[in-house]
Write a protein that holds these residues in place. Structure first.
Motif, PDB file in Angstrom:
ATOM      1  N   LEU A  54      45.648  39.572  41.918  1.00 27.41           N
ATOM      2  CA  LEU A  54      44.473  40.125  42.563  1.00 27.41           C
ATOM      3  C   LEU A  54      44.867  40.727  43.912  1.00 27.41           C
ATOM      4  O   LEU A  54      45.606  40.110  44.679  1.00 27.41           O
ATOM      5  CB  LEU A  54      43.416  39.037  42.781  1.00 27.41           C
ATOM      6  N   SER A 174      38.425  39.910  46.446  1.00 25.01           N
ATOM      7  CA  SER A 174      39.173  41.056  45.932  1.00 25.01           C
ATOM      8  C   SER A 174      38.280  42.293  45.931  1.00 25.01           C
ATOM      9  O   SER A 174      37.074  42.216  46.203  1.00 25.01           O
ATOM     10  CB  SER A 174      39.682  40.777  44.518  1.00 25.01           C
ATOM     11  N   HIS A 179      36.922  36.027  43.245  1.00 26.27           N
ATOM     12  CA  HIS A 179      37.502  35.352  42.087  1.00 26.27           C
ATOM     13  C   HIS A 179      37.879  33.931  42.508  1.00 26.27           C
ATOM     14  O   HIS A 179      38.229  33.689  43.671  1.00 26.27           O
ATOM     15  CB  HIS A 179      38.752  36.073  41.579  1.00 26.27           C
TER      16      HIS A 179
END
Length: 257
Positions: A54, A174, A179
């Motif tokens: 990410l 991100s 996340h």
């Protein structure tokens, strides 16, 4: 840890049984439609876990709002009972580098689960190591007895699908939204995740909480119970890092004993 062009790899050649496998199972279990996205597992074995890489960006208010709304959806996916491990795993798990007991059969209540599987195992370990003394143990034990007796239970709160170790370092901002990484996923109380978010500081926390409450309103007095839910992560830190966390944990325990 290794960062490749398209993935992030965690390695530990002395990993205990299931260390990476239960983490991968937790990530899969938390990945519910409409919930908070997770760092998607790519490959897992007994000594490593690789996830999709990410690219991180600074936190924004809009991302915080979306995170709060999605976290409520993740929690509302539910669990079979308090303490249940993630689907695909039928043993205990880990939080940080130490064990995390799971309940393979339903317990009487959330309070019984939290007292017997989230506080007492770490209290016993800290006492055996001499990190806490008998008087301090007694303070915590009073909290455990009140929990087991149902003092803090709310029958309207069913088991939630929680991350279990949701401090700010396990929340990645991100370009396409927040996340989650490094779960200690299990069936628990949704207030536990929310209490953990602010334990060590969290960007945009109030916006996250406000957006969460809009989707699934929090029970009356939930802010008064934040310290109760933080006893578990503090005790795991007492076990992992020693006495520097004892005073903070004791101060919180006095509020509920």
């Amino acid at each position: 840890m290794t960062v490749l062009s398209d993935r992030f790899v965690k390695r530990r050649h002395d990993a205990p049984h299931g260390f990476f496998e239960v983490e991968a199972a937790g990530l899969h279990w938390l990945a519910v439609p409409g919930g908070v996205p997770v760092a998607e597992p790519v490959d897992v074995s007994s000594d490593h876990l690789s996830t999709v890489r990410l690219d991180l960006v600074p936190p924004t208010g809009a991302a915080a709002d979306e995170f709060g709304r999605r976290l409520a959806v993740t929690h509302d996916a539910g669990a079979r009972h308090f303490g249940v491990p993630p689907d695909g795993w039928d043993g205990d798990g880990y939080i940080g580098t130490i064990g995390l007991p799971h309940a393979l059969e339903p317990l009487k209540s959330w309070g019984e689960f939290f007292a017997n599987l989230r506080l007492r195992p770490y209290l016993r370990s800290a006492y055996d190591r001499g990190t806490i003394d008998g008087h301090q143990l007694g303070v915590f034990e009073l909290v455990c007895r009140r929990l087991a007796a149902g003092r803090y239970d709310d029958p309207s709160e069913p088991p939630s699908r929680i991350h279990g170790d949701l401090w700010s370092g396990n929340v990645l901002w991100s370009a396409d939204g927040v996340h989650l990484i490094d779960p200690a996923a299990h069936g628990g109380h949704r207030e536990t995740d929310l209490a953990m978010l602010g334990l060590f500081g969290m960007p945009q926390l109030e916006r996250v909480l406000r957006a969460y409450d809009e989707v699934h309103p929090l029970a009356e007095g939930w802010r008064d119970r934040i310290g109760l839910h933080r006893l578990h992560p503090l005790l795991t830190h007492v076990v992992m890092f020693g006495g520097s966390y004892v005073a903070q944990a004791i101060a919180m325990a006095h509020q509920y004993g």
